[in-house]
Write an enzyme that holds these catalytic residues in place. Structure first.
Site, short mmCIF file in Angstrom:
data_model
loop_
_atom_site.label_atom_id
_atom_site.label_comp_id
_atom_site.label_asym_id
_atom_site.label_seq_id
_atom_site.Cartn_x
_atom_site.Cartn_y
_atom_site.Cartn_z
N HIS A 235 12.72 -4.10 11.55
CA HIS A 235 12.01 -3.39 10.23
C HIS A 235 13.25 -3.13 9.16
CE1 HIS A 235 10.11 -0.18 8.67
NE2 HIS A 235 8.77 -1.14 9.25
N ARG A 277 8.09 -5.68 7.38
CA ARG A 277 8.48 -6.23 8.66
C ARG A 277 6.93 -7.80 8.57
NH1 ARG A 277 5.14 -2.68 13.55
NH2 ARG A 277 4.84 -1.24 12.28
N LYS A 280 2.77 -7.44 7.87
CA LYS A 280 2.49 -6.16 7.65
C LYS A 280 2.32 -6.31 6.07
CE LYS A 280 1.41 -2.97 9.88
NZ LYS A 280 2.18 -1.97 10.81
N ASP A 283 4.39 -2.21 0.64
CA ASP A 283 4.66 -0.85 0.51
C ASP A 283 5.48 -0.37 -0.53
OD1 ASP A 283 5.33 1.87 0.99
OD2 ASP A 283 5.35 2.04 2.90
N CYS A 285 7.93 2.44 -0.71
CA CYS A 285 8.96 2.56 -0.32
C CYS A 285 10.36 1.42 0.09
CB CYS A 285 8.99 3.92 0.85
SG CYS A 285 7.93 2.94 2.31
N TYR A 286 9.07 0.37 0.60
CA TYR A 286 10.21 -0.78 0.86
C TYR A 286 11.12 -1.24 -0.33
CZ TYR A 286 7.73 -0.25 5.20
OH TYR A 286 7.11 0.21 6.75
N ASP A 374 2.36 4.74 -1.72
CA ASP A 374 2.26 3.83 -1.21
C ASP A 374 1.99 2.23 -1.70
OD1 ASP A 374 1.82 1.72 0.72
OD2 ASP A 374 1.45 2.87 2.89
N ASP A 381 3.21 11.08 -2.61
CA ASP A 381 3.56 11.87 -1.82
C ASP A 381 5.29 11.61 -2.74
OD1 ASP A 381 5.45 10.25 0.15
OD2 ASP A 381 3.34 9.68 0.84
N HIS A 384 7.26 9.02 -1.35
CA HIS A 384 6.69 7.68 -2.04
C HIS A 384 7.77 7.70 -2.60
CE1 HIS A 384 4.73 6.17 1.87
NE2 HIS A 384 5.18 5.25 1.78
C1 LIG Z 1 18.16 7.33 7.12
C2 LIG Z 1 16.51 7.12 7.29
C3 LIG Z 1 16.45 8.59 8.62
C4 LIG Z 1 15.52 5.88 7.48
C5 LIG Z 1 14.29 5.86 7.75
C6 LIG Z 1 14.32 4.65 7.91
C7 LIG Z 1 12.95 3.78 8.21
C8 LIG Z 1 11.76 3.69 7.11
C9 LIG Z 1 12.18 3.10 9.51
C10 LIG Z 1 11.32 2.80 9.92
C11 LIG Z 1 10.51 3.16 10.69
C12 LIG Z 1 8.98 2.86 11.37
C13 LIG Z 1 9.22 1.75 12.26
C14 LIG Z 1 8.42 2.50 9.86
C15 LIG Z 1 6.25 1.26 10.51
O1 LIG Z 1 5.79 2.20 10.08
P1 LIG Z 1 4.39 2.09 9.88
O2 LIG Z 1 4.42 0.86 10.83
O3 LIG Z 1 3.40 2.73 9.92
O4 LIG Z 1 4.85 0.43 9.08
P2 LIG Z 1 4.78 -0.81 8.39
O5 LIG Z 1 3.45 -1.04 8.58
O6 LIG Z 1 5.41 -0.94 6.78
O7 LIG Z 1 5.71 -1.59 9.12
ZN LIG Z 2 5.26 3.51 2.44
#
Ligand SMILES: CC(C)=CCC/C(C)=C/CC/C(C)=C/COP(=O)(O)OP(=O)(O)O
Ligand SMILES: [Zn+2]
Length: 445
Positions: A235, A277, A280, A283, A285-286, A374, A381, A384
């Site tokens: 991820h 990942r 998916k 977004d 934030c990525y 996002d 928010d 983001h």
């Molecule tokens: C410094 C620090 C604390 C960093 C955190 C890093 C971080 C953002 C990790 C992601 C965790 C995660 C598996 C999200 C999946 O969310 P989802 O399933 O809602 O999103 P997706 O569909 O985009 O994977």
């Molecule tokens: Zn996000």
């Protein structure tokens, strides 16, 4: 016709309405395209409509963002009494966003934040999510980055570094992994937040880093990205944490870097944004978590290249082998690796489509009333807003060899040049100048 300063400091004709009004007919079409995530079409539609309207849509709505962010910080005031565990994070997301926009808060608000974080600091070190809460590595990272972002003597000296070291040591497991809190889960986030904090505060040593690299190495998956823990799915969030922590302990060469670059590069979609990942949705934030990884990789390309050569010659590196030292100039002190990293040569241009990413952020994530989201259809928010702006900064500076002294060329910044944000230190995600100030303070005290 009078000219008034726009949100970005450029001039805009006072008779021109807000783009929402000016583009009334096309805004529905635009929203539809945004929902369908056809960013390239949005761009072409904008150029068909009118150059003026296009430039308004490509503009970073600075004043609106500052208004949204400052309001968020002020609203934290009364809720200092409410039980929630996110407030140091809110301080960091908001203050870092304001700093990225080149602004700061007034001294009263700044003092309130320093006082509040002091009340979150545990008597035995580390920071909890609120006063009296158990110290936690995530909120400790957020509190330290907030105080470095504020940058005043009062803010920096409020951190008890001796007790912080003891807290970090207490979070360390014999396997080399860190726990997020006493008795809590062990994952790559914990490794990164512990190492980032220790490096920033100049308390990183060989005891803290023991076996950290082998834990993170075990989290790299067959896809090339890094998972939260061994055996899980790769991820973007964890990939950033894993790579940044490995660089900060000078063990990035333990990762399979060519595979890691491939995985991240293929996470940028046709919508121009990054997904977290495989399979998916993209977004905003990525833009930072994945874009940040590729920004770090620009200084590691020769290490990745040597790994590729070695794997062609020897049929791949065996696990645990560490063949190359990452930094060309091995620093004397572990805590100085983050400092030396910025002096390493940027070995290539951007490893992702940096202008396309700016397009996604400005057209699909930016909320014209202030803040970022996002994707179309979601709400804005502060999380983001922070990571979209951080990703925007990373993409604007992605061609720069020396962001502090040689700013990007106009064609590297999408929209008006006044969109340019402050550069960050990509290993810690704090404003570069604030990092240098903090580094100097903690090196000499
Ligand atoms: C410094 C620090 C604390 C960093 C955190 C890093 C971080 C953002 C990790 C992601 C965790 C995660 C598996 C999200 C999946 O969310 P989802 O399933 O809602 O999103 P997706 O569909 O985009 O994977
Ligand atoms: Zn996000």
């Amino acid at each position: 016709m009078a000219a008034v300063p726009s949100s970005s400091g450029s001039t805009r004709c006072s008779s021109h309405p807000h783009p929402h009004q000016e583009m009334k007919l096309t805004i529905t079409q635009l929203e539809q395209l945004k929902v369908e995530r056809k960013v390239f079409e949005i761009y072409h539609l904008l150029s068909d409509v009118s150059p003026h309207a296009k430039s308004l849509m490509m503009e970073l709505w600075r004043d609106k963002h500052i208004e949204f962010l400052t309001r968020g910080l002020r609203q934290l005031g009364p809720s200092f009494f409410v039980l929630d565990a996110n407030r140091p994070w809110l301080c960091y997301w908001i203050l870092h966003s304001i700093a990225l926009l080149g602004e700061s808060v007034d001294s009263e608000l700044e003092n309130n934040v320093v006082d509040f974080l002091s009340r979150c600091q545990d008597k035995d070190g580390g920071y909890g999510g609120g006063p009296g809460q158990m110290p936690h590595l995530a909120t400790t990272y957020a509190a330290v980055n907030t105080l470095v972002t504020l940058g005043s003597e009062r803010a920096l000296s409020s951190i008890d570094r001796g007790k912080m070291y003891k807290f970090l040591l207490k979070m360390k497991d014999s396997s080399g992994a860190f726990r997020m809190h006493d008795g809590g889960e062990m994952d790559v986030r914990a490794s990164y937040t512990a190492i980032s904090v220790a490096s920033m505060l100049n308390i990183l040593d060989s005891v803290l880093i023991r076996d950290v690299g082998s834990f993170i190495q075990r989290c790299q998956t067959y896809e090339g990205g890094i998972a939260g823990e061994p055996g899980s799915e790769a991820h973007g969030g964890y990939t950033f944490c894993g790579l940044a922590a490995m660089i900060l302990i000078n063990e990035a060469d333990k990762l399979d870097l060519p595979n890691l670059i491939d995985w991240v590069a293929f996470r940028q979609g046709v919508e121009c944004g990054f997904q977290g990942r495989t399979n998916k949705l993209v977004d905003g934030c990525y833009s930072f978590w994945q874009g940040g990884v590729l920004a770090l990789m620009q200084k590691l390309l020769s290490v990745a290249g040597k790994q590729s050569e070695a794997s062609t010659l020897c049929g791949g590196l065996g696990s645990g082998e560490s063949m190359y030292n990452m930094t060309s100039s091995t620093p004397g002190k572990l805590s100085d690796i983050g400092f030396s990293f910025m002096n390493e040569k940027t070995e290539c241009g951007p490893l992702f489509h940096s202008v396309a990413l700016q397009q996604y952020l400005l057209l699909c994530s930016q909320v014209l009333e202030g803040g970022f989201k996002d994707k179309p259809g979601k709400n804005r928010d502060h999380y983001h807003s922070c990571y979209c702006l951080s990703g925007l900064s990373v993409s604007q500076y992605s061609c720069c060899k020396d962001p502090r002294h040689n700013p990007p060329l106009p064609n590297e910044v999408l929209g008006p040049y006044s969109n340019l944000l402050e550069p960050i230190h990509p290993l810690y995600n704090v404003i570069l100048d604030k990092y240098y100030k903090g580094h100097e303070f903690f090196s000499s005290s």
